[in-house]
Write a protein that holds these residues in place. Structure first.
Motif, PDB file in Angstrom:
ATOM      1  N   MET A   1       0.852  -1.180   0.000  1.00  0.00           N
ATOM      2  CA  MET A   1       0.000   0.000   0.000  1.00  0.00           C
ATOM      3  C   MET A   1       0.890   1.233   0.000  1.00  0.00           C
ATOM      4  O   MET A   1       1.736   1.385   0.873  1.00  0.00           O
ATOM      5  N   ALA A   2       0.684   2.097  -0.969  1.00  0.00           N
ATOM      6  CA  ALA A   2       1.558   3.271  -1.139  1.00  0.00           C
ATOM      7  C   ALA A   2       0.758   4.559  -1.053  1.00  0.00           C
ATOM      8  O   ALA A   2       1.058   5.528  -1.734  1.00  0.00           O
ATOM      9  N   ILE A  31       4.577  -1.266   2.754  1.00  0.00           N
ATOM     10  CA  ILE A  31       3.988   0.076   2.762  1.00  0.00           C
ATOM     11  C   ILE A  31       4.988   1.113   2.286  1.00  0.00           C
ATOM     12  O   ILE A  31       6.198   0.913   2.325  1.00  0.00           O
ATOM     13  N   ARG A  32       4.450   2.232   1.836  1.00  0.00           N
ATOM     14  CA  ARG A  32       5.267   3.408   1.580  1.00  0.00           C
ATOM     15  C   ARG A  32       5.844   3.889   2.902  1.00  0.00           C
ATOM     16  O   ARG A  32       5.189   3.807   3.937  1.00  0.00           O
ATOM     17  N   ARG A  33       7.076   4.360   2.869  1.00  0.00           N
ATOM     18  CA  ARG A  33       7.762   4.727   4.112  1.00  0.00           C
ATOM     19  C   ARG A  33       6.916   5.682   4.951  1.00  0.00           C
ATOM     20  O   ARG A  33       6.559   6.769   4.519  1.00  0.00           O
ATOM     21  N   ASN A  34       6.599   5.236   6.160  1.00  0.00           N
ATOM     22  CA  ASN A  34       5.733   6.001   7.054  1.00  0.00           C
ATOM     23  C   ASN A  34       5.918   5.418   8.448  1.00  0.00           C
ATOM     24  O   ASN A  34       5.397   4.357   8.771  1.00  0.00           O
ATOM     25  N   ALA A  35       6.675   6.145   9.291  1.00  0.00           N
ATOM     26  CA  ALA A  35       7.033   5.632  10.608  1.00  0.00           C
ATOM     27  C   ALA A  35       5.799   5.414  11.475  1.00  0.00           C
ATOM     28  O   ALA A  35       5.711   4.430  12.218  1.00  0.00           O
ATOM     29  N   GLY A  36       4.840   6.334  11.385  1.00  0.00           N
ATOM     30  CA  GLY A  36       3.635   6.189  12.187  1.00  0.00           C
ATOM     31  C   GLY A  36       2.835   4.961  11.813  1.00  0.00           C
ATOM     32  O   GLY A  36       2.352   4.227  12.681  1.00  0.00           O
ATOM     33  N   ARG A  37       2.679   4.721  10.495  1.00  0.00           N
ATOM     34  CA  ARG A  37       1.925   3.550  10.045  1.00  0.00           C
ATOM     35  C   ARG A  37       2.642   2.265  10.446  1.00  0.00           C
ATOM     36  O   ARG A  37       2.009   1.310  10.917  1.00  0.00           O
ATOM     37  N   GLU A  47       4.522  -6.889  11.511  1.00  0.00           N
ATOM     38  CA  GLU A  47       5.738  -6.166  11.125  1.00  0.00           C
ATOM     39  C   GLU A  47       5.674  -5.806   9.647  1.00  0.00           C
ATOM     40  O   GLU A  47       5.542  -6.682   8.787  1.00  0.00           O
ATOM     41  N   ALA A  48       5.737  -4.517   9.349  1.00  0.00           N
ATOM     42  CA  ALA A  48       5.643  -4.047   7.964  1.00  0.00           C
ATOM     43  C   ALA A  48       7.022  -3.841   7.365  1.00  0.00           C
ATOM     44  O   ALA A  48       7.995  -3.557   8.083  1.00  0.00           O
ATOM     45  N   HIS A  49       7.106  -3.965   6.051  1.00  0.00           N
ATOM     46  CA  HIS A  49       8.312  -3.588   5.300  1.00  0.00           C
ATOM     47  C   HIS A  49       8.030  -2.257   4.616  1.00  0.00           C
ATOM     48  O   HIS A  49       6.989  -2.094   3.978  1.00  0.00           O
ATOM     49  N   GLU A  50       8.957  -1.322   4.731  1.00  0.00           N
ATOM     50  CA  GLU A  50       8.781   0.010   4.169  1.00  0.00           C
ATOM     51  C   GLU A  50       9.649   0.171   2.924  1.00  0.00           C
ATOM     52  O   GLU A  50      10.849  -0.101   2.961  1.00  0.00           O
ATOM     53  N   LEU A  51       9.027   0.628   1.827  1.00  0.00           N
ATOM     54  CA  LEU A  51       9.731   0.909   0.577  1.00  0.00           C
ATOM     55  C   LEU A  51       9.390   2.328   0.137  1.00  0.00           C
ATOM     56  O   LEU A  51       8.451   2.946   0.633  1.00  0.00           O
ATOM     57  N   ALA A  52      10.143   2.837  -0.848  1.00  0.00           N
ATOM     58  CA  ALA A  52       9.976   4.233  -1.260  1.00  0.00           C
ATOM     59  C   ALA A  52       8.657   4.468  -1.996  1.00  0.00           C
ATOM     60  O   ALA A  52       7.993   5.480  -1.805  1.00  0.00           O
ATOM     61  N   PHE A  53       8.270   3.555  -2.880  1.00  0.00           N
ATOM     62  CA  PHE A  53       7.077   3.728  -3.712  1.00  0.00           C
ATOM     63  C   PHE A  53       7.055   5.129  -4.332  1.00  0.00           C
ATOM     64  O   PHE A  53       6.108   5.896  -4.174  1.00  0.00           O
ATOM     65  N   GLY A  54       8.129   5.455  -5.050  1.00  0.00           N
ATOM     66  CA  GLY A  54       8.228   6.760  -5.678  1.00  0.00           C
ATOM     67  C   GLY A  54       7.509   6.802  -7.014  1.00  0.00           C
ATOM     68  O   GLY A  54       6.611   5.990  -7.294  1.00  0.00           O
ATOM     69  N   GLY A  55       7.910   7.767  -7.856  1.00  0.00           N
ATOM     70  CA  GLY A  55       7.283   7.933  -9.161  1.00  0.00           C
ATOM     71  C   GLY A  55       7.783   6.919 -10.169  1.00  0.00           C
ATOM     72  O   GLY A  55       8.423   5.919  -9.827  1.00  0.00           O
ATOM     73  N   ARG A  56       7.525   7.193 -11.441  1.00  0.00           N
ATOM     74  CA  ARG A  56       7.869   6.221 -12.489  1.00  0.00           C
ATOM     75  C   ARG A  56       9.377   6.029 -12.642  1.00  0.00           C
ATOM     76  O   ARG A  56       9.819   5.020 -13.188  1.00  0.00           O
ATOM     77  N   ALA A  57      10.164   6.980 -12.160  1.00  0.00           N
ATOM     78  CA  ALA A  57      11.617   6.828 -12.228  1.00  0.00           C
ATOM     79  C   ALA A  57      12.157   5.934 -11.116  1.00  0.00           C
ATOM     80  O   ALA A  57      13.343   5.590 -11.108  1.00  0.00           O
ATOM     81  N   ASP A  58      11.306   5.546 -10.162  1.00  0.00           N
ATOM     82  CA  ASP A  58      11.727   4.704  -9.042  1.00  0.00           C
ATOM     83  C   ASP A  58      11.737   3.245  -9.491  1.00  0.00           C
ATOM     84  O   ASP A  58      10.717   2.566  -9.480  1.00  0.00           O
ATOM     85  N   LEU A  59      12.893   2.759  -9.893  1.00  0.00           N
ATOM     86  CA  LEU A  59      13.035   1.371 -10.331  1.00  0.00           C
ATOM     87  C   LEU A  59      13.351   0.440  -9.171  1.00  0.00           C
ATOM     88  O   LEU A  59      13.065  -0.756  -9.221  1.00  0.00           O
ATOM     89  N   ALA A  60      13.933   0.997  -8.101  1.00  0.00           N
ATOM     90  CA  ALA A  60      14.379   0.165  -6.986  1.00  0.00           C
ATOM     91  C   ALA A  60      13.213  -0.476  -6.243  1.00  0.00           C
ATOM     92  O   ALA A  60      13.294  -1.633  -5.811  1.00  0.00           O
ATOM     93  N   THR A  61      12.091   0.264  -6.091  1.00  0.00           N
ATOM     94  CA  THR A  61      10.977  -0.288  -5.317  1.00  0.00           C
ATOM     95  C   THR A  61      10.436  -1.564  -5.951  1.00  0.00           C
ATOM     96  O   THR A  61      10.175  -2.549  -5.252  1.00  0.00           O
ATOM     97  N   VAL A  76      -1.605 -15.162  -2.205  1.00  0.00           N
ATOM     98  CA  VAL A  76      -2.353 -14.052  -2.794  1.00  0.00           C
ATOM     99  C   VAL A  76      -1.655 -12.750  -2.418  1.00  0.00           C
ATOM    100  O   VAL A  76      -1.276 -12.560  -1.259  1.00  0.00           O
ATOM    101  N   VAL A  77      -1.467 -11.865  -3.393  1.00  0.00           N
ATOM    102  CA  VAL A  77      -0.940 -10.522  -3.167  1.00  0.00           C
ATOM    103  C   VAL A  77      -2.063  -9.534  -3.470  1.00  0.00           C
ATOM    104  O   VAL A  77      -2.698  -9.618  -4.527  1.00  0.00           O
ATOM    105  N   VAL A  78      -2.319  -8.611  -2.553  1.00  0.00           N
ATOM    106  CA  VAL A  78      -3.328  -7.577  -2.757  1.00  0.00           C
ATOM    107  C   VAL A  78      -2.616  -6.244  -2.951  1.00  0.00           C
ATOM    108  O   VAL A  78      -1.887  -5.790  -2.068  1.00  0.00           O
ATOM    109  N   ALA A  79      -2.799  -5.647  -4.119  1.00  0.00           N
ATOM    110  CA  ALA A  79      -2.241  -4.323  -4.423  1.00  0.00           C
ATOM    111  C   ALA A  79      -3.293  -3.286  -4.070  1.00  0.00           C
ATOM    112  O   ALA A  79      -4.358  -3.231  -4.684  1.00  0.00           O
ATOM    113  N   TRP A  80      -2.986  -2.456  -3.084  1.00  0.00           N
ATOM    114  CA  TRP A  80      -3.964  -1.542  -2.492  1.00  0.00           C
ATOM    115  C   TRP A  80      -3.906  -0.203  -3.209  1.00  0.00           C
ATOM    116  O   TRP A  80      -3.093   0.646  -2.909  1.00  0.00           O
TER     117      TRP A  80
END
Length: 334
Positions: A1-2, A31-37, A47-61, A76-80
């Motif tokens: 979820m981003a 999830i998109r990086r968010n310390a509170g979430r 336990e969540a994993h945090e990734l950048a989930f940036g724009g179209r130039a973000d290839l690393a995520t 099953v993977v759910v894309a939120w």
């Protein structure tokens, strides 16, 4: 979820992950990086994993997400919502995209199944050409806040009845229509709990209409259970509202609800049964509905109880989790 830092869809994602883990599922929130979430999920035992989930130039995520999923080996993977769906890879799993609105379906082209949180969204998916057998209705559940200690906002004078609205201060929420309605609602105050780009315009409108002394914009509250339990009436005046989580929350608290007849509220509310509906953009009709509830305690009590009955049948945690269990079992078999 981003998604965004705050919002109904994002908060429901957190609740669902925690509830599913408590229900015995092995859940990996990414999830998109968010310390509170991340902290809220951790407090709920996930336990969540945090990734950048940036724009179209973000290839690393995308690469990191694929590695995480291969290691976790989900069935099953759910894309939120959109950004997660754009980056979610195909693999040895069923990929389902979850929509909370009428989104651009090009984001979901990799998905095997689509989930809508209203029946209207599911109908729309089929109208767009998505196969009906792979379009699924899974509603949101709200936290059951019945019995929460009422907490009146400090901005209110003692003893006055108050109408509550909750949400981001955005044009779609039509808080300007609600402020116009307050011109015709005598004796009550309005609390709009939220923050957003429309704040200056809403404050200016309240001053121009001469209701600034009865319209309060205190920002976001840290937890809404107490304020919802304390209000005399919850109003959802939105121009565009795919669902209306605040309505479900008010149902749980046995509070009467008035809403504009947008897509989501029309699904949730039977006019005159478990709430009152007014035409979109009609401040006078909205005012009449608000005034009717405030003037008639018996009507308010009847609407509140009918909302609670709907909550127990359809929008409490248990029936929604059962729907998700059935969905996950069914798509695994395909």
């Amino acid at each position: 979820m981003a998604g965004a830092a705050m919002g109904g869809a994002e908060l429901f994602f957190e609740r669902l992950c925690i509830a599913q883990a408590g229900d015995g599922l092995d859940v990996l929130p990414v999830i998109r990086r968010n310390a509170g979430r991340a902290a809220r999920l951790r407090a709920g035992g996930v336990e969540a994993h945090e990734l950048a989930f940036g724009g179209r130039a973000d290839l690393a995520t995308g690469l990191r997400l694929r590695r995480l999923l291969k290691r976790f080996r989900p069935r099953v993977v759910v894309a939120w919502m959109n950004r997660a769906a754009r980056l979610a890879p195909r693999g040895d799993w069923v990929l389902a995209g979850r929509l909370g609105g009428f989104y651009d379906l090009s984001y979901y082209r990799r998905c095997d199944h689509l989930i809508g949180n209203t029946r209207g969204i599911v109908r729309w998916l089929v109208e767009q050409g998505w196969p009906a057998a792979r379009a699924h209705y899974l509603p949101n559940f709200a936290v059951d806040i019945h019995g929460a200690a009422p907490r009146r906002p400090a901005c209110l004078p003692p003893g006055v009845p108050f109408v509550l609205a909750l949400g981001r201060l955005h044009r779609n929420k039509a808080f300007d229509v609600l402020i116009r309605a307050m011109v015709h609602v005598r004796g009550a105050h309005l609390v709009i709990a939220g923050e957003g780009p429309e704040r200056p315009a809403l404050e200016r409108l309240a001053r121009d209409l001469g209701v600034a002394d009865r319209v309060h914009l205190p920002g976001w509250f840290d937890g809404t259970a107490g304020i919802v339990s304390a209000c005399d009436l919850l109003v959802c005046p939105s121009r565009h509202e795919p669902l209306g989580n605040v309505i479900i929350e008010a149902f749980s608290a046995v509070r009467p609800v008035v809403a504009a007849a947008a897509q989501g509220p029309v699904e949730l509310i039977t006019d005159g049964g478990n709430g009152l509906l007014a035409p979109i953009e009609d401040d006078r009709a909205l005012a009449d509905a608000i005034s009717a509830v405030l003037a008639d305690p018996a009507l308010a009590a009847r609407l509140g109880q009918a909302g609670r009955d709907a909550f127990d049948r359809h929008y409490a945690q248990a029936p929604v989790l059962a729907s998700w269990r059935r969905f996950l079992a069914d798509v695994e078999k395909v």
